[in-house]
Design a protein around this motif. Structure first.
Motif, short mmCIF file in Angstrom:
data_model
loop_
_atom_site.label_atom_id
_atom_site.label_comp_id
_atom_site.label_asym_id
_atom_site.label_seq_id
_atom_site.Cartn_x
_atom_site.Cartn_y
_atom_site.Cartn_z
N SER A 133 -77.68 -68.37 -82.30
CA SER A 133 -77.21 -69.49 -81.50
C SER A 133 -76.07 -70.19 -82.21
O SER A 133 -75.97 -70.25 -83.41
N LEU A 297 -82.54 -70.00 -78.28
CA LEU A 297 -83.13 -69.75 -79.59
C LEU A 297 -82.49 -68.52 -80.22
O LEU A 297 -82.25 -67.53 -79.53
N PHE A 376 -78.88 -81.30 -81.71
CA PHE A 376 -79.62 -80.47 -82.66
C PHE A 376 -78.82 -79.20 -82.90
O PHE A 376 -77.94 -78.83 -82.12
N PHE A 378 -79.28 -75.09 -84.93
CA PHE A 378 -80.06 -74.10 -85.68
C PHE A 378 -79.28 -73.68 -86.93
O PHE A 378 -78.06 -73.55 -86.90
N SER A 379 -80.01 -73.45 -88.01
CA SER A 379 -79.38 -72.99 -89.24
C SER A 379 -78.93 -71.54 -89.07
O SER A 379 -79.49 -70.79 -88.26
N SER A 382 -81.49 -68.87 -89.08
CA SER A 382 -82.45 -68.93 -87.97
C SER A 382 -83.84 -69.37 -88.42
O SER A 382 -84.84 -68.92 -87.86
N HIS A 384 -84.33 -72.95 -89.72
CA HIS A 384 -84.44 -74.40 -89.70
C HIS A 384 -83.72 -74.99 -88.50
O HIS A 384 -82.80 -74.38 -87.94
N LEU A 385 -84.14 -76.18 -88.15
CA LEU A 385 -83.57 -76.91 -87.03
C LEU A 385 -83.24 -78.31 -87.51
O LEU A 385 -84.10 -79.02 -88.04
N VAL A 387 -82.08 -82.01 -86.34
CA VAL A 387 -82.12 -82.82 -85.13
C VAL A 387 -81.73 -84.24 -85.47
O VAL A 387 -82.22 -84.80 -86.46
N TYR A 399 -88.89 -74.73 -87.78
CA TYR A 399 -89.40 -74.58 -86.42
C TYR A 399 -90.22 -73.30 -86.24
O TYR A 399 -90.97 -73.18 -85.27
#
Length: 608
Positions: A133, A297, A376, A378-379, A382, A384-385, A387, A399
């Motif tokens: 993403s 995602l 928000f 995404f790292s 994939s 960590h998130l 926000v 997450y």
């Protein structure tokens, strides 16, 4: 009996609070090519010049929509949620930033059409070059290659059933052109849409943009002479699309999955090439709150995350039906530790991704805050998130295990935007304190604050074409109409003398390890919790709430370029190989061409 169509309506002007330029209500986009010193950006590597200025037409209000032409700025009545122009980009160029991590643009939803192959069957293996993403793709070497986990992969109920012919990818069934839904007011495909799509060049750039109740698909390819003419334009009756995203995982030369979040809480899944769509959370059956941000995602064909304005994060599946949602989990008992903020609690999981009830949406639901979620991201790995919320907090969420790990506070006011560095080491935030803040994930601290804006910051993004393993280029735009560019190197920052004398008291000898991670990168990414001070608090769930760092104790980074580039507040910023792209709230999309001298970003001195 033949009834002639009504006469074209003359352009109208609408009053905009705050002294902005009146919006021109019309039906056609325009494109200009202004020139002169005021349309140039002077940076160390050369001159960025404004190449194209595409002005999106703002549609008039729907006849059934009640509007207040001149609202009282002091009124307490709630107005419908709105947002500035946001862009989702799709580029078919196969080139990637020429650096060790080879990360695509973090400020847009760009990924490569040529390297992403549509899988018609679940039996086909996933390519190691698939993009995550936000266009953040990690191309790892064989020595460091680690399988990136996919959200929900451990729940067999989320795996599509495979028949004799494999699991065929589903597409929306309803034609948006022939739709008679009251949700959609009008659809206007270009008369030569099929031809334009087929003639799309390899270096072409598709752009999806929202403005008011309109959503447009544009072709801003360099050699396209019809940039002002939309490929398709959708007008909604009362809803305004506040956010949207392209799925880089399913993207192909003849396939684009676009997801949109509306002010009415509706979600639209739109497949651009087939012009078909489906509605999710229809009539707000799952959550009635408007959607302020939405993204696919990483690594998922079907799942996407929506941030509702009531502080809830919900994972939806585009292929599942909706059903009335009742939280499955009871709020846990919270034991607030010394110095913690009682307004915060560990992530409240209303429905876990591991739930056995996956017959309908939602797939997962998390209550993060009682305040609006503004953005928000995404790292790149994939895992960590990040926000940011209206109450001025940056939340870091693991997450994959549905756990809140860190909370950081703004210097003042709300955080409005967030993004990750291409290598995942740093996080940028911007907000109402007029500051861009740089946070280190591994060191778990604020690295630097970046003053320079004169008003709220609306968008931040890294320029992956001018980043390497030590040097970073990033930019920011805000309501002060300014574009600021920054060059950052952690070794160049000198921490204030006040930080050289740290308090001896530390919770590192009393608190357990804050993350129980099984990934192979855990020991290197989180070295220790020695950066935590006695002012930071740890709760029983392992969540750390960090205190606000004083400006006298934090390094400051000046910009390398600051300039007013528009007549109206800016709302979006993105970096492409050949352009810097900006957008403002009144519909101006501007493409700034890079200096011709800097043809190879890997050979450019960032500090020249």
């Amino acid at each position: 009996m033949f009834v002639p169509p009504p006469q074209p309506r003359p352009p109208q002007h609408v009053y905009i609070p705050g002294g902005m330029t009146p919006i021109l209500l019309d039906t056609s986009n325009t494109v200009g090519h202004p020139s002169g010193p005021e349309y140039q950006l002077a940076v160390g590597e050369g001159i960025y010049c404004l190449q194209d200025d595409v002005h999106l037409a703002t549609p008039p209000p729907h006849p059934s929509e009640h509007t207040n032409a001149n609202p009282n700025p002091l009124a307490t009545a709630l107005l419908p949620p709105t947002t500035g122009v946001k862009l989702s980009l799709s580029c078919s160029n196969t080139r990637q930033p020429p650096h060790f991590y080879n990360i695509a643009n973090s400020g847009s939803t760009r990924s490569n059409l040529a390297t992403s192959i549509i899988r018609e069957s679940e039996k086909e293996s996933r390519s190691s070059h698939e993009t995550s993403s936000d266009g953040l793709a990690t191309h790892l070497t064989s020595a460091s290659a680690v399988k990136t986990p996919v959200f929900g992969e451990d729940n067999a109920l989320l795996t599509p059933a495979i028949g004799k012919d494999g699991a065929k990818r589903k597409k929306p069934k309803t034609s948006i052109v022939k739709s008679n839904s009251s949700f959609i007011s009008r659809v206007m495909p270009h008369e030569a849409m099929t031809k334009r799509v087929q003639e799309h060049t390899i270096d072409g750039l598709f752009v999806f943009a929202n403005i008011n109740r309109a959503f447009q698909w544009l072709d801003l390819s360099p050699r396209n002479e019809m940039k002002a003419q939309h490929v398709i334009k959708i007008l909604f009756t009362k809803a305004q699309m506040l956010c949207h995203d392209i799925n880089p995982f399913t993207k192909g030369p003849n396939h684009l999955d676009v997801i949109m979040g509306a002010s009415t809480a509706d979600i639209m899944w739109f497949e651009a090439f087939s012009q078909k769509y489906a509605r999710i959370n229809k009539n707000a059956v799952i959550n009635p709150s408007p959607i302020h941000q939405i993204k696919w995602l990483p690594g998922s064909e079907n799942l996407f995350l929506a941030a509702h304005m009531d502080g809830t994060l919900i994972v939806y599946d585009k292929e599942r039906d909706d059903a009335t949602f009742v939280p499955e989990e009871k709020p846990p008992h919270i034991n607030h530790s010394r110095g913690s903020n009682k307004n915060h609690r560990p992530l409240l999981v209303n429905k876990s991704v591991n739930s056995r009830n996956q017959k309908s949406n939602p797939v997962a639901s998390w209550k993060l805050s009682n305040h609006r979620i503004n953005d928000f991201a995404f790292s790149p790995d994939s895992r960590h998130l990040a926000v940011v919320t209206e109450d001025g907090y940056l939340h870091i969420i693991d997450y994959l295990v549905e756990q809140l790990t860190d909370i950081y506070q703004s210097y003042y006011g709300a955080f409005l935007c967030v993004c990750w560095s291409p290598d995942g080491k740093y996080i940028l935030t911007g907000g109402q304190d007029d500051l861009v803040s740089i946070w280190s994930l591994s060191e778990r601290r604020l690295v630097a604050r970046c003053p320079g804006h004169h008003s709220w910051i609306s968008s931040v993004a890294f320029d992956p074409w001018r980043c390497d393993d030590r040097n970073y280029r990033f930019g920011s735009v805000g309501e002060d109409r300014r574009l600021l560019l920054w060059d950052f190197n952690a070794a160049m920052l000198h921490r204030p003398k006040a930080l050289s004398v740290r308090q001896r008291g530390s919770i590192s000898s009393h608190a357990p390890l804050l993350r129980n991670r099984t990934e192979s990168q855990a020991t290197t990414r989180f070295r220790s919790n020695s950066n935590l001070t006695t002012a930071d608090s740890v709760d029983g769930e392992g969540m750390v709430e960090h205190t606000v760092e004083s400006r006298t104790r934090t390094a400051e980074l000046p910009p390398v370029m600051s300039k007013i580039i528009d007549d109206d507040p800016l709302s979006w910023l993105g970096f492409e190989e050949d352009y810097i792209i900006t957008a403002c709230v009144t519909g101006h999309i501007r493409l700034w061409s890079r200096p011709q001298e800097a043809t190879n970003p890997s050979q450019v001195d960032l500090h020249s």
